[in-house]
Structures are given as structure tokens and as C-alpha cells.
Write a protein that holds these residues in place. Sequence first.
Motif, short mmCIF file in Angstrom:
data_model
loop_
_atom_site.label_atom_id
_atom_site.label_comp_id
_atom_site.label_asym_id
_atom_site.label_seq_id
_atom_site.Cartn_x
_atom_site.Cartn_y
_atom_site.Cartn_z
N PRO A 215 0.89 -1.20 -0.01
CA PRO A 215 0.05 -0.07 0.06
C PRO A 215 0.91 1.31 -0.15
O PRO A 215 0.55 2.09 -0.60
N ALA A 216 2.21 1.12 0.69
CA ALA A 216 2.67 2.28 0.65
C ALA A 216 3.32 2.68 -0.85
O ALA A 216 3.47 3.96 -1.01
N GLU A 217 3.73 1.73 -1.58
CA GLU A 217 4.14 1.98 -2.87
C GLU A 217 2.99 2.56 -3.63
O GLU A 217 3.25 3.38 -4.57
N VAL A 218 1.74 1.92 -3.75
CA VAL A 218 0.68 2.69 -4.22
C VAL A 218 0.51 3.81 -4.14
O VAL A 218 0.19 4.94 -4.87
N LEU A 219 0.52 4.18 -2.62
CA LEU A 219 0.15 5.64 -2.11
C LEU A 219 1.16 6.53 -2.77
O LEU A 219 1.08 7.87 -3.05
N SER A 220 2.38 6.07 -2.70
CA SER A 220 3.69 7.25 -3.31
C SER A 220 3.58 7.49 -4.72
O SER A 220 3.53 8.51 -5.03
N PHE A 221 3.03 6.35 -5.56
CA PHE A 221 2.59 6.87 -6.89
C PHE A 221 1.47 7.69 -7.17
O PHE A 221 1.51 8.68 -7.80
N LEU A 222 0.36 7.66 -6.29
CA LEU A 222 -0.74 8.27 -6.45
C LEU A 222 -0.27 9.68 -5.73
O LEU A 222 -0.98 10.86 -6.61
N LEU A 223 0.26 9.95 -4.79
CA LEU A 223 0.81 11.21 -4.34
C LEU A 223 1.49 12.05 -5.42
O LEU A 223 1.45 13.17 -5.42
N GLU A 224 2.26 11.56 -6.12
CA GLU A 224 3.06 12.18 -7.32
C GLU A 224 2.24 12.75 -8.39
O GLU A 224 2.73 13.63 -8.99
N ARG A 225 0.89 12.18 -8.45
CA ARG A 225 0.00 12.58 -9.37
C ARG A 225 -1.36 13.17 -8.63
O ARG A 225 -2.66 12.88 -9.06
N LYS A 226 -1.18 13.64 -7.44
CA LYS A 226 -2.54 13.90 -6.36
C LYS A 226 -3.43 15.24 -7.05
O LYS A 226 -4.27 15.21 -6.81
N ASN A 227 -2.79 15.76 -8.08
CA ASN A 227 -3.65 17.03 -8.91
C ASN A 227 -4.31 16.39 -9.73
O ASN A 227 -5.38 17.14 -10.33
N SER A 228 -4.54 15.00 -10.32
CA SER A 228 -5.00 14.75 -11.41
C SER A 228 -5.52 13.33 -11.53
O SER A 228 -4.57 12.52 -11.66
N PRO A 229 -6.55 13.06 -11.11
CA PRO A 229 -6.82 11.55 -11.01
C PRO A 229 -6.79 10.81 -12.42
O PRO A 229 -6.30 9.49 -12.37
N PHE A 230 -7.06 11.56 -13.47
CA PHE A 230 -7.00 11.18 -14.77
C PHE A 230 -5.46 10.60 -15.23
O PHE A 230 -5.28 9.59 -15.87
N ASP A 231 -4.76 11.61 -14.73
CA ASP A 231 -3.05 11.16 -15.05
C ASP A 231 -2.60 9.90 -14.34
O ASP A 231 -1.87 9.08 -14.77
N ALA A 232 -3.20 9.88 -13.25
CA ALA A 232 -2.74 8.53 -12.15
C ALA A 232 -3.46 7.27 -12.93
O ALA A 232 -2.48 6.42 -13.23
N VAL A 233 -4.49 7.12 -13.55
CA VAL A 233 -5.29 6.02 -14.32
C VAL A 233 -4.27 5.86 -15.54
O VAL A 233 -4.12 4.79 -15.80
N THR A 234 -3.88 6.91 -16.39
CA THR A 234 -3.20 6.94 -17.73
C THR A 234 -1.90 6.34 -17.08
O THR A 234 -1.36 5.51 -18.11
N ALA A 235 -1.14 6.67 -16.35
CA ALA A 235 0.21 6.45 -15.97
C ALA A 235 0.46 5.05 -15.23
O ALA A 235 1.47 4.48 -15.16
#
Length: 471
Positions: free
Chosen positions: A424-444
Amino acid sequence: MNFISGGGSSPAQMSLIDILFPGLSVVSASVQQLLAGNLDSYTRLFCTLGVFVLFTRYAVRYVWDLVRSYFMSTLHVSYYDEAYDMLVDWIAQQPFVHNAQSLIARVRSPQRTTIQNQAKKKPLTFSPWDGSFPFWYKGHLLILYCMVKDHREDIYISSIGLYPNILKELVEECRGRYLNNINKKITVFEHREGEWKKTRLRAIRPISTVIMDKQVQDDLLGDMKDFLDEDTQKWYADRGIPYQRGYLLYGPPGTGKSSFSLSLAGEFELDIYTLQLSGISDSKLMKLFAELPPHCIVLLEDVDAAGMGRRDDADTDQENNSGSGVTLSGLLNVVDGVSSQEGRVLIMTTNHIEHLDEALIRPGRADKRVHFKLADGKISAQLFHTVFKQTPDHKQAKKQSSDETIERLAKDFASKVPDQIFSPAEVLSFLLERKNSPFDAVTAVEGWVAKAKETASQLKREGSWVQESGC
């Protein structure tokens, strides 16, 4: 007026001024002779002054010791006691500190500070240091003593007059302010030089924000709530059962074991005492456990890293190295032996449950085992919700996303993250890098997963090469 005392052929005269101020007439005569040019009286004068100064210092010290012994009340505060922190925080806010000639500066960082605000960044507070400092409190003259010993400070306060209640009132006021300051915070204690010492305050993290299996979380919360109930304590006492509870949290790194422990402390408003077993002897461990308060959480992190293997593999090593670190028998003794403390909640965490001796994790020592797993689809979706959900205080700056959109994107995101691969820490770290755009998180996310797998495969090949080469 003169007093005549007979004794010998020539009578000696003693004036009234000699009776009231012994030696003053001698000093006066020496000064007159010195002004007349008699150098012998100069030496005589200085000798007399020296004796007078020494006598005065002795007399003042003697009188002061009498006053302190019979006409003053004193309150002592140990450096390692939490009352020390209460008193120091109160002293730092008092006006008399500004007039103290000896001060120590401390950095008191707020819990939540805007980094760009230089006025609030690393604020300083000042406290009296290494000396005595008089001040007035509710019409009473008090004296603060700060004594430096081995790079630490012991504090005690004395009141002029036999009125010890004023000191108790002062400490109660310090306690009230301190409790108000730590409201909605967790007090964390750590091991320092063989004693427990408060090291920091942590903001309470709601238990609902810990991403884990909901059923497991509710079961553990219910079990702990029942244990801490006053009726439960009486139930244990009536049956002669040791009032203790132990939990073992195990799983890979980054799965939330320590975070959950801190949230438990906040949920039940308990102080938490954290301890690393490496580098601590059995005697120190016994002393630390004996000094625990009746209701608290003791967190033993990474118990597998303390050098205690399984009993059949490590008995000989423990016998040879019993003085260099914690032994299995020493740990078992403080967990539920005669040295164990009742009323406390023990939480042990480990990344490798298979390395622990079965005697340590049997029921009665670890009453419940909780497995913290790697992220699956449900956990990945929950993490996505946590990062991108709309809150009253913060909206998405660039793209407004409705709850329905976030729900759809969370499912899409979770479907692209393989189960039981990432913590969960790894997934959260990925999401925090893209916290301003949920669409970018899904795309990347697919690219991130592929890169992570490639890196893991490369590390595995390099590890195999090292083993094959015999390095």
C-alpha cells in the motif's frame, strides 16, 4: 559610653561600636593610619577585610541553608518525567524569562506549518538555564533552580515560607496547559539512557484512514475496546487472570503496521511507548517495562530483527551472548512473566513471522495475529479514493471531478494494479506524485507497473548472478 573590663595591669577599653560591629574600630583606625602615610596599617587593613569577607560569606551561606531547611518548601522534577515537559512548556511562556541572564534556546516546530511562511518556520522558545531564577506566582516569591548534569537538566522550585500548596497549584496549572496543548495528539515515548522520555507529539490519525481489511480492523478494534473497559479489568481481577493483551502485526514492509498502531493509540487516547530491542540488555528491558504506566500501548517494532531466532537454533548463542542484548527468555519474562506489567497493551510488529519463536507468539503473549497484506484491488481503490476524494477544504484545482467520476476512475485504476505485488505504501507514493489529476494517475499506472516489474526482474537476475559467482 565606654565599658571597662579589668584584667592585668593595664585595663582594656571596648566601645559600644565594637560590640555591635566587631572589628569596625580596627578598620577605622587602619584607614586613619593609612591616610597618615603608615604602610603597615595598609597590610593590616587588607587582612582584616579579607577575614571579614570570608566570615560574611560563611555567615550568609549558613543563614541561607537554615532558611532553605526550615523556612522553604521545594518541589523536584526529574528530567525523564513527563512533569518536566509540563513545567518547561509553562516556564517558556512566563515574563520573568526575558530578564534571565542565562538562557537556552529551543526550536518548537508547530504540528502543521506552511513551509513558505518564514515567520512560523522553526520558531524559537527560550528557557532559563543552569542557575537560580526568582519570580512571583500568585503573590508568592518562588525560586526556579536549573541544574545541568551530563548534558541534561534537573529542575526544582522552592517557595519562600512554609506553604507547599502553592507549588502544587503551580504544577497543576502547568498540567492543565500541557493537556490542552496535547489535545487530539498522541504522546510518543522512546528509550533514552535507560529511561522513558517523551520525544514527540503526533497528530491523531483517524482509524478510518488506515487502509486495510475492514472486517479485520473492526474485529481488532472491538477486541481492544472490550479489553480496556473497566468491567473487563474487574472481571480479570476476580478470576486471578493477568490483565494483559498482546497483538502481533505481521506482513511485508509498507503494509501499515506502525501506522495502524499509532491510530489505535489515538482511537483510545493512550500514550504509546516504542522500543527497538536491538542494543538493549535483559536488565534494561525489565527496568523499562517495570516503569510503564497502567494503561498504555507498548510497541515493539521489528521483533524479528533483534537477533532472537527460533529456540532450537539459538539457545547456544543466547547463552553465550546473554549480556550483549535481549534474550528470548528475557523478552518472554517481561511479556507475561513475573516482571510483566498489567494493564498495558503490547503490540509486536514483524516483517518475517517465520523467524519468530513459537513461544513468543503463542496465545497469551500474542492473543491475536493480524496479517497485513500487500495491496489488492479493494485496497488500491481505497487508496485512490483517499487521495482524490473531494473535501470541503480542498477542491481539485484544475479539474472538478464528481464523486461518480472518482468512483469510476478508482475501479479503472484498481483493475490495472496487479494484486499482491505492491505494498500500500508503494501505491500511495505513486498516487501522491499525481495528486492533482486522477486522470493522469489512471493513464500512467500501467507504465509504472511495467517499469516496476522490469526493475524487480533485473534485481532478481543480479542477485542470482551474485549467488552463482560465490560473492
